[in-house]
Scaffold this active site. Structure first.
Site, PDB file in Angstrom:
ATOM      1  CG  ASN A 188      45.277  38.687  31.867  1.00 19.83           C
ATOM      2  OD1 ASN A 188      45.441  39.641  32.623  1.00 19.83           O
ATOM      3  ND2 ASN A 188      44.097  38.370  31.361  1.00 19.83           N
ATOM      4  CD1 TRP A 189      50.694  37.883  36.046  1.00 19.59           C
ATOM      5  CD2 TRP A 189      51.337  39.296  37.667  1.00 19.59           C
ATOM      6  NE1 TRP A 189      51.966  37.544  36.427  1.00 19.59           N
ATOM      7  CE2 TRP A 189      52.392  38.398  37.414  1.00 19.59           C
ATOM      8  CE3 TRP A 189      51.522  40.284  38.640  1.00 19.59           C
ATOM      9  CZ2 TRP A 189      53.607  38.431  38.112  1.00 19.59           C
ATOM     10  CZ3 TRP A 189      52.743  40.326  39.331  1.00 19.59           C
ATOM     11  CH2 TRP A 189      53.757  39.409  39.074  1.00 19.59           C
ATOM     12  CE  LYS A 190      42.456  36.288  33.720  1.00 19.46           C
ATOM     13  NZ  LYS A 190      41.372  35.337  33.582  1.00 19.46           N
ATOM     14  CG  HIS A 247      40.351  39.159  29.083  1.00 20.98           C
ATOM     15  ND1 HIS A 247      39.369  38.678  29.902  1.00 20.98           N
ATOM     16  CD2 HIS A 247      41.350  38.251  29.099  1.00 20.98           C
ATOM     17  CE1 HIS A 247      39.768  37.515  30.407  1.00 20.98           C
ATOM     18  NE2 HIS A 247      40.973  37.240  29.931  1.00 20.98           N
ATOM     19  CB  SER A 269      41.960  26.190  31.959  1.00 16.08           C
ATOM     20  OG  SER A 269      40.913  26.785  32.704  1.00 16.08           O
ATOM     21  CD  GLU A 310      38.549  37.600  33.375  1.00  9.35           C
ATOM     22  OE1 GLU A 310      39.460  38.395  33.660  1.00  9.35           O
ATOM     23  OE2 GLU A 310      38.670  36.368  33.465  1.00  9.35           O
ATOM     24  CD  GLU A 364      42.101  34.542  26.851  1.00  6.74           C
ATOM     25  OE1 GLU A 364      43.026  34.007  27.465  1.00  6.74           O
ATOM     26  OE2 GLU A 364      41.500  35.540  27.258  1.00  6.74           O
ATOM     27  N   GLY A 392      46.403  33.043  32.359  1.00  7.22           N
ATOM     28  CA  GLY A 392      45.935  33.792  33.520  1.00  7.22           C
ATOM     29  C   GLY A 392      46.531  33.235  34.800  1.00  7.22           C
ATOM     30  N   GLY A 393      45.751  32.444  35.503  1.00  6.56           N
ATOM     31  CA  GLY A 393      46.131  31.934  36.828  1.00  6.56           C
ATOM     32  C   GLY A 393      47.546  31.371  36.888  1.00  6.56           C
ATOM     33  N   GLY A 434      39.703  30.316  33.635  1.00  2.00           N
ATOM     34  CA  GLY A 434      39.663  30.189  35.098  1.00  2.00           C
ATOM     35  C   GLY A 434      38.833  29.034  35.614  1.00  2.00           C
TER      36      GLY A 434
HETATM   37  P1  PGA Z   1      43.177  31.416  32.909  1.00  5.72           P
HETATM   38  O1  PGA Z   1      42.876  32.825  32.237  1.00  5.72           O
HETATM   39  O2  PGA Z   1      44.507  30.929  32.372  1.00  5.72           O
HETATM   40  O3  PGA Z   1      43.223  31.694  34.385  1.00  5.72           O
HETATM   41  O4  PGA Z   1      42.060  30.496  32.519  1.00  5.72           O
HETATM   42  C1  PGA Z   1      43.231  33.070  30.897  1.00  5.72           C
HETATM   43  C2  PGA Z   1      42.860  34.478  30.516  1.00  5.72           C
HETATM   44  O5  PGA Z   1      41.797  34.958  30.926  1.00  5.72           O
HETATM   45  O6  PGA Z   1      43.610  35.162  29.796  1.00  5.72           O
END
Ligand code: PGA
Length: 251
Positions: free
Chosen positions: A12-14, A99, A214, A101, A169, A235-236, A175
């Site tokens: 997930n590149w956000k 998600h 994470s 977010e 999640e 994500g990251g 993050g």
């Molecule tokens: P993260 O994000 O790996 O940067 O913690 C995961 C996500 O939000 O899907």
């Protein structure tokens, strides 16, 4: 990891990535082409601006692409929104819905998320439906109840038969570099499996339950080996091909 379920590792590149970032997926495709035996299915969900270009670029590779969100309607007067049909038209095969977010930044409710999952299915996309508790909810001993409520409200009746994916999640792990213990991940994934089987019987047994929050090369092997963890939402660590490849190879 449950032996009969093919794991999915989705990046997930956000809100990250410009045209130049497409070079990272070229590198990932080369790494994957050189790998001996990979068990996992791999997907990247870039920002919508890169979806068509990335999908075209990856068309001859096993890497799937996906959207990060979709509208409930297939088209209409919704300035700035993107429909599931549009994502599919741009080459997406999956879409993340609900998600945390989106739930936090845009006030998305379980009911809205369920509508988005249905829109995804109608467009032929696999929805990755996200659930997870906040730190305060976990500390209050409410993590399972929160996830149960989110699953009940966000997952449509059609989900299991259509092969929808669930992503657990924990909000506090996203993050932050923090992750639950393997025992806590196992307990939650077992609980989610029980809920899915309770609702969907045999079809719930085959649904993929991803862990997200994470995930990185250093912890992927241990977390992806946890019972009922059928892959990860990353994500990251999905932004750099070497890190993402290391996670994929751990599955
Ligand atoms: P993260 O994000 O790996 O940067 O913690 C995961 C996500 O939000 O899907």
């Amino acid at each position: 990891m449950t032996a009969t379920i093919t794991p999915l590792i989705a990046g997930n590149w956000k809100m990250n990535g410009l045209a130049a970032s497409l070079e990272e997926v070229d590198k990932l495709a080369i790494l994957l082409a050189g790998a001996d035996s990979l068990r996992a299915e791999v997907a990247i969900c870039p920002p919508a601006t890169l979806l068509a270009a990335m999908s075209a670029r990856l068309a001859t590779t096993p890497i799937l692409t996906g959207g990060q969100d979709c509208h409930v309607q297939p088209s209409g007067a919704h300035t700035g929104d993107i429909s599931a049909q549009m994502l599919a038209d741009a080459g997406a095969r999956l879409v993340i819905v609900g998600h945390s977010e989106r739930r936090q930044d845009h006030g998305e409710t379980d009911e809205l998320v369920r509508g988005k999952a249905l829109a995804a299915l109608a467009a032929g996309l696999t929805p990755i439906i996200c659930v997870g508790e906040t730190r305060a909810e976990r500390d209050a001993g409410e993590a399972e109840a929160v996830v149960a409520r989110q699953l009940a409200g966000s997952v449509p009746d059609e989900a299991a038969e259509a092969g929808a994916v669930i992503a657990y999640e924990p909000v506090w792990a996203i993050g932050t570099g923090l992750t639950p213990t393997e025992a806590d991940i196992a307990a939650m994934h077992r609980a989610i499996r029980r809920m899915l089987v309770g609702r969907f019987a045999g079809a719930g047994q085959g649904m993929r339950i991803l862990y997200g929050g994470s995930l990185k090369p250093a912890n992927a092997r241990a977390i992806l080996a946890v019972e009922e963890v059928n892959g990860g939402l990353v994500g990251g660590a999905s932004l750099l091909s070497n890190d993402f490849y290391a996670i994929i190879s751990s599955a």
